[in-house]
Design a protein around this motif. Sequence first.
Motif, PDB file in Angstrom:
ATOM      1  N   PRO A   1      10.887 -24.120  55.647  1.00 35.26           N
ATOM      2  CA  PRO A   1      11.153 -23.012  54.727  1.00 35.26           C
ATOM      3  C   PRO A   1      11.670 -21.799  55.474  1.00 35.26           C
ATOM      4  O   PRO A   1      11.442 -21.642  56.675  1.00 35.26           O
ATOM      5  CB  PRO A   1       9.772 -22.736  54.116  1.00 35.26           C
ATOM      6  N   CYS A   2      12.367 -20.949  54.756  1.00 42.22           N
ATOM      7  CA  CYS A   2      12.855 -19.705  55.333  1.00 42.22           C
ATOM      8  C   CYS A   2      11.726 -18.674  55.283  1.00 42.22           C
ATOM      9  O   CYS A   2      11.060 -18.511  54.260  1.00 42.22           O
ATOM     10  CB  CYS A   2      14.069 -19.212  54.551  1.00 42.22           C
ATOM     11  N   LEU A   3      11.484 -18.000  56.384  1.00 45.33           N
ATOM     12  CA  LEU A   3      10.427 -17.006  56.465  1.00 45.33           C
ATOM     13  C   LEU A   3      10.711 -15.855  55.506  1.00 45.33           C
ATOM     14  O   LEU A   3      11.769 -15.250  55.536  1.00 45.33           O
ATOM     15  CB  LEU A   3      10.333 -16.473  57.902  1.00 45.33           C
ATOM     16  N   GLY A   4       9.746 -15.579  54.627  1.00 45.70           N
ATOM     17  CA  GLY A   4       9.925 -14.508  53.659  1.00 45.70           C
ATOM     18  C   GLY A   4      10.744 -14.899  52.447  1.00 45.70           C
ATOM     19  O   GLY A   4      11.235 -14.044  51.703  1.00 45.70           O
ATOM     20  N   GLY A   5      10.883 -16.207  52.212  1.00 40.19           N
ATOM     21  CA  GLY A   5      11.632 -16.692  51.059  1.00 40.19           C
ATOM     22  C   GLY A   5      13.104 -16.882  51.360  1.00 40.19           C
ATOM     23  O   GLY A   5      13.639 -16.363  52.338  1.00 40.19           O
ATOM     24  N   GLY A   6      13.743 -17.663  50.513  1.00 37.78           N
ATOM     25  CA  GLY A   6      15.161 -17.949  50.695  1.00 37.78           C
ATOM     26  C   GLY A   6      15.404 -19.433  50.805  1.00 37.78           C
ATOM     27  O   GLY A   6      14.621 -20.249  50.301  1.00 37.78           O
ATOM     28  N   THR A   7      16.462 -19.807  51.476  1.00 37.28           N
ATOM     29  CA  THR A   7      16.924 -21.187  51.529  1.00 37.28           C
ATOM     30  C   THR A   7      16.240 -21.965  52.643  1.00 37.28           C
ATOM     31  O   THR A   7      16.271 -21.554  53.809  1.00 37.28           O
ATOM     32  CB  THR A   7      18.446 -21.223  51.760  1.00 37.28           C
ATOM     33  N   ALA A   8      15.621 -23.094  52.284  1.00 36.54           N
ATOM     34  CA  ALA A   8      15.039 -23.991  53.285  1.00 36.54           C
ATOM     35  C   ALA A   8      16.164 -24.705  54.022  1.00 36.54           C
ATOM     36  O   ALA A   8      17.275 -24.871  53.496  1.00 36.54           O
ATOM     37  CB  ALA A   8      14.111 -24.996  52.627  1.00 36.54           C
ATOM     38  N   VAL A   9      15.866 -25.131  55.246  1.00 36.04           N
ATOM     39  CA  VAL A   9      16.902 -25.757  56.080  1.00 36.04           C
ATOM     40  C   VAL A   9      16.377 -27.040  56.704  1.00 36.04           C
ATOM     41  O   VAL A   9      15.300 -27.046  57.310  1.00 36.04           O
ATOM     42  CB  VAL A   9      17.360 -24.797  57.206  1.00 36.04           C
ATOM     43  N   ASP A  10      17.142 -28.119  56.553  1.00 33.37           N
ATOM     44  CA  ASP A  10      16.871 -29.372  57.264  1.00 33.37           C
ATOM     45  C   ASP A  10      17.496 -29.246  58.648  1.00 33.37           C
ATOM     46  O   ASP A  10      18.701 -29.019  58.769  1.00 33.37           O
ATOM     47  CB  ASP A  10      17.485 -30.544  56.494  1.00 33.37           C
ATOM     48  N   LEU A  11      16.683 -29.365  59.677  1.00 30.57           N
ATOM     49  CA  LEU A  11      17.207 -29.206  61.038  1.00 30.57           C
ATOM     50  C   LEU A  11      18.353 -30.164  61.320  1.00 30.57           C
ATOM     51  O   LEU A  11      19.261 -29.844  62.091  1.00 30.57           O
ATOM     52  CB  LEU A  11      16.085 -29.409  62.059  1.00 30.57           C
ATOM     53  N   ALA A  12      18.328 -31.347  60.711  1.00 31.63           N
ATOM     54  CA  ALA A  12      19.383 -32.334  60.939  1.00 31.63           C
ATOM     55  C   ALA A  12      20.728 -31.895  60.368  1.00 31.63           C
ATOM     56  O   ALA A  12      21.757 -32.488  60.688  1.00 31.63           O
ATOM     57  CB  ALA A  12      18.980 -33.683  60.353  1.00 31.63           C
TER      58      ALA A  12
END
Length: 205
Positions: A72-83
């Motif tokens: 998850p993005c710290l403080g809300g926002g778009t989550a990111v798949d490291l891949a």
Amino acid sequence: MRLLAALAALVCLLTACTGDSKPQGITLDNRPVAASKVDVDTPALREAKAAAGIADCTPGRGGGELPSLTLPCLGGGTAVDLASLKGPMLLSFWGSWCGPCAEEMPALQAFADDYADQVPLLAVDYQDQYPASALEQMQERGVTYPSLADPGGDVQQFDEFAKIPGMPMLVFVDADGAIAHREFGGLDSEAQIVDLVEEHLGVAL
């Protein structure tokens, strides 16, 4: 019977029993996601992030060689798949509990201000149980580059991140999405970061 019931309840509590047969930390399409119970996206955290002017996290193009783990993005926002991430880019592993991490932040921010269009910088707030403190520290240091959150240290399940000998850790990701270099212990200046980027990622800055 009451003793047996109490023991069963205790076992369930310790093993995080749920009514869901899907393993914790796995999505329906079998992609691992961070499984920590720490909430890094609340109205108060979103407000703090906005007040600090911290950028949103941005997923990559996909097809990278980093492990598939959605943070998850710290403080809300778009989550990111490291891949999804491909370089050249930098991943800065840090935590609000880490003194050298705070000392490195100004150099990282200077680099992001000058070169983010060529070599993006994405932080990872690692094994940090206090997201509010993390955002407060970012604001105090004038940090606006984005940060993912991994409060449970879920990246450790993968060989690429199984052994982190010290923090902060700066990870240099190449054009294929593979790790080209790791730098531990913190850097003092933007010039040091530039030199390492040119050496390990082959980018002329």
